[in-house]
Enzyme design. Structure first.
Site, PDB file in Angstrom:
ATOM      1  N   ASN A 156       0.808  -1.227   0.000  1.00 54.28           N
ATOM      2  CA  ASN A 156       0.000   0.000   0.000  1.00 54.28           C
ATOM      3  C   ASN A 156       0.840   1.276   0.000  1.00 54.28           C
ATOM      4  O   ASN A 156       0.432   2.293  -0.550  1.00 54.28           O
ATOM      5  CB  ASN A 156      -0.999  -0.002   1.166  1.00 54.28           C
ATOM      6  CG  ASN A 156      -0.344  -0.129   2.520  1.00 54.28           C
ATOM      7  OD1 ASN A 156       0.760  -0.655   2.659  1.00 54.28           O
ATOM      8  ND2 ASN A 156      -1.029   0.343   3.545  1.00 54.28           N
ATOM      9  N   GLU A 254       4.368  -4.030  12.235  1.00 50.87           N
ATOM     10  CA  GLU A 254       3.255  -3.084  12.085  1.00 50.87           C
ATOM     11  C   GLU A 254       2.146  -3.838  11.376  1.00 50.87           C
ATOM     12  O   GLU A 254       2.256  -4.154  10.187  1.00 50.87           O
ATOM     13  CB  GLU A 254       3.667  -1.850  11.288  1.00 50.87           C
ATOM     14  CG  GLU A 254       2.552  -0.814  11.223  1.00 50.87           C
ATOM     15  CD  GLU A 254       2.715   0.158  10.081  1.00 50.87           C
ATOM     16  OE1 GLU A 254       1.682   0.453   9.418  1.00 50.87           O
ATOM     17  OE2 GLU A 254       3.836   0.610   9.820  1.00 50.87           O
ATOM     18  N   CYS A 288      -2.980   1.647   6.633  1.00 47.71           N
ATOM     19  CA  CYS A 288      -3.024   0.893   7.890  1.00 47.71           C
ATOM     20  C   CYS A 288      -3.564   1.728   9.040  1.00 47.71           C
ATOM     21  O   CYS A 288      -4.269   1.215   9.910  1.00 47.71           O
ATOM     22  CB  CYS A 288      -1.647   0.345   8.233  1.00 47.71           C
ATOM     23  SG  CYS A 288      -0.353   1.584   8.333  1.00 47.71           S
ATOM     24  N   GLU A 466       8.561   2.764  14.038  1.00 48.93           N
ATOM     25  CA  GLU A 466       9.308   3.322  12.916  1.00 48.93           C
ATOM     26  C   GLU A 466       9.195   4.836  12.983  1.00 48.93           C
ATOM     27  O   GLU A 466       8.108   5.375  13.132  1.00 48.93           O
ATOM     28  CB  GLU A 466       8.755   2.804  11.584  1.00 48.93           C
ATOM     29  CG  GLU A 466       9.015   1.319  11.394  1.00 48.93           C
ATOM     30  CD  GLU A 466       8.466   0.767  10.093  1.00 48.93           C
ATOM     31  OE1 GLU A 466       8.974  -0.277   9.654  1.00 48.93           O
ATOM     32  OE2 GLU A 466       7.522   1.373   9.537  1.00 48.93           O
TER      33      GLU A 466
END
Length: 486
Positions: A156, A254, A288, A466
């Protein structure tokens, strides 16, 4: 630059030990907006992944011992080269992934931002000198790179996620083996081309495309891989955790999300609507940390629903290469069918379609995987769409009456990535921010991803971060040295 010809570049190789490597077998990459085959990529597996790991392991001693300032030179050069070629990289990204060109331009710029941040942050991996317990003793804490890191990126945000993982790993002194998603491998190959053009030592950064299971299993079973960073589904993340346990590999994950946005009566509704739509329909809802459920206070429910529906009706859907397009296709037919099923189940149980609610197949849409931007109201907690990650251009609107009620609704999920709140009450800002069980909370806005902040979730949304100095720490080990001077 003739953008129409960019996708014809032969991104049909892997990067192993600084060399372009092809394979006897390959797989096709399709443009989700047109169904057109835009490239063929090597179908690597265990053998190629092992070669890449061997190269990274050989390169690690030299790369890890370089001064951070020298590693930073390579990273800064990489970022410069990416920005120099921003337009053609963005065009390739749009062809491969489907998002509008303007979004792709932003993603490429963001990818370079992460590299530049970590080029500097890598210079600040400080150690410690701790007060001793007795005379002639010195206690030191060193921070050293983990080793070879296996990086697995999603489809994505296939450019940004490459640099969000590779930049901190390289800055920390790790060498890397990266596996991009099968739907979007070409942009990763192109980004690595610019990294190789910096003259980075051979084997420092490697990229393998192909059989996800074979590549992933090899990364997880080879003891030379000391760290895995993965972005993707919770189901796969749990599998990786189980496999990583055999060697106690370090993990950053994640995973899935179920992000609520909560709008209180005192919010600036115009700003809230703009921010909600920007977030919800970015990348066709395939984000996400994208909004999954809109909780509107009963006092403003009708007003907010109307404003959102009116704005969504104006969104321009189409091929991302066409100027002015705001919403592109879903990544593939399976994604579209999932969205359809969630909407159908909600409508069957009483939800009302304010706009959209159907696939787009006629005319310009006939060969792509398009779905009309959709707004549903009268949504209840009993509907699957209220608690399953949609990952598509559908905005379900639910109502609430009190802070306690909406906190209960929002937290009743195994996920905990991101949440959003709109209010101008300072006390409420703190009550909601502290009460929401999510790794990230945005107040009066819906933008969260910046290089200097720790992006990540809790519960089944993953572990690790991150961004910021926290992202660098994911690739560093602590070593305690007790020194006796006499």
């Amino acid at each position: 630059m003739q953008l129409d010809n960019v996708h014809k570049a032969p991104w049909n190789f892997m990067w192993i030990d600084g060399q372009k490597v092809k394979s006897a077998n390959s797989f096709e990459v399709r443009n989700p907006a047109t169904g057109e085959v835009i490239g063929w990529v090597p179908k690597g597996g265990e053998a190629e992944t092992t070669q890449a790991i061997e190269a990274a392991a050989r390169a690690f001693p030299k790369w890890s011992k370089l001064p951070a300032k020298e590693r930073a030179h390579y990273l800064q050069d990489w970022a410069d080269r990416i920005l120099l070629h921003q337009q053609e990289l963005a065009h390739l990204l749009t062809l491969e992934q489907g998002k509008p060109f303007a979004e792709s331009m932003g993603e490429i710029a963001g990818a370079a931002d992460f590299i530049r941040w970590y080029a500097e942050e890598g210079k600040r991996a400080y150690g410690e000198l701790i007060p001793p317990s007795r005379t002639a003793q010195r206690i030191l804490v060193m921070r050293q790179p983990v080793g070879v890191a296996g990086l697995i990126t999603p489809w994505n945000f296939p450019a940004a996620m490459v640099t969000r993982k590779a930049a901190p790993a390289l800055a920390a002194g790790c060498t890397v083996v990266l596996k991009p998603a099968k739907q979007t491998p070409q942009i990763a190959i192109a980004l690595f081309q610019h990294l190789m053009d910096t003259g980075i030592p051979e084997g420092t950064a490697n990229l393998v495309t192909g059989d996800a299971a074979a590549i992933g299993d090899t990364l997880l079973t080879d003891p030379r891989i000391r760290k895995i960073s993965f972005t993707g589904s919770t189901e796969v993340g749990k599998k990786l955790m189980r496999q990583a346990a055999d060697q106690v590999k370090r993990l950053s994950l994640e995973l899935g999300g179920n992000a609520p946005v909560i709008v209180f009566p005192d919010a600036d509704l115009e700003k809230a609507v703009d921010a909600i739509i920007d977030n919800k329909f970015e990348n066709c809802g395939q984000v996400c940390n994208g909004i999954n459920a809109i909780y509107a206070h009963i006092e403003i429910l009708e007003q907010l629903s109307k404003k959102i529906a009116e704005r969504v009706q104006q969104l321009k859907v189409g091929n991302g290469t066409v100027p002015g397009v705001q919403v592109g296709p879903l990544i593939d037919e399976a994604a579209r069918q999932k969205v359809e099923a969630l909407v159908a189940e909600a409508v069957e149980k009483g939800a009302r379609v304010l706009t959209g609610g159907h696939r787009l197949e006629a005319g310009q849409f006939q060969d792509g995987t398009f779905y009309a931007p959709t707004v549903l109201d009268r949504v209840t907690r009993q509907m699957a769409i209220a608690h399953e990650e949609i990952f598509g251009p559908v905005a379900p609107i639910l109502s609430f009456a009190t802070e306690e009620e909406v906190l209960s609704y929002s937290n009743a999920t195994p996920y905990g990535l991101a949440a959003y709140v709109f209010t101008r009450d300072v006390g409420r800002v703190f009550r909601m921010s502290e009460g929401l069980e999510f790794g990230m909370v945005a107040v009066n806005g819906t933008s969260l991803s910046v290089p200097q902040a720790p992006f990540g979730g809790i519960k089944e949304s993953g572990t690790g971060r991150e961004g910021g100095h926290h992202g660098l720490e994911e690739y560093l080990e602590y070593k305690y040295v007790a020194l006796t001077l006499d």
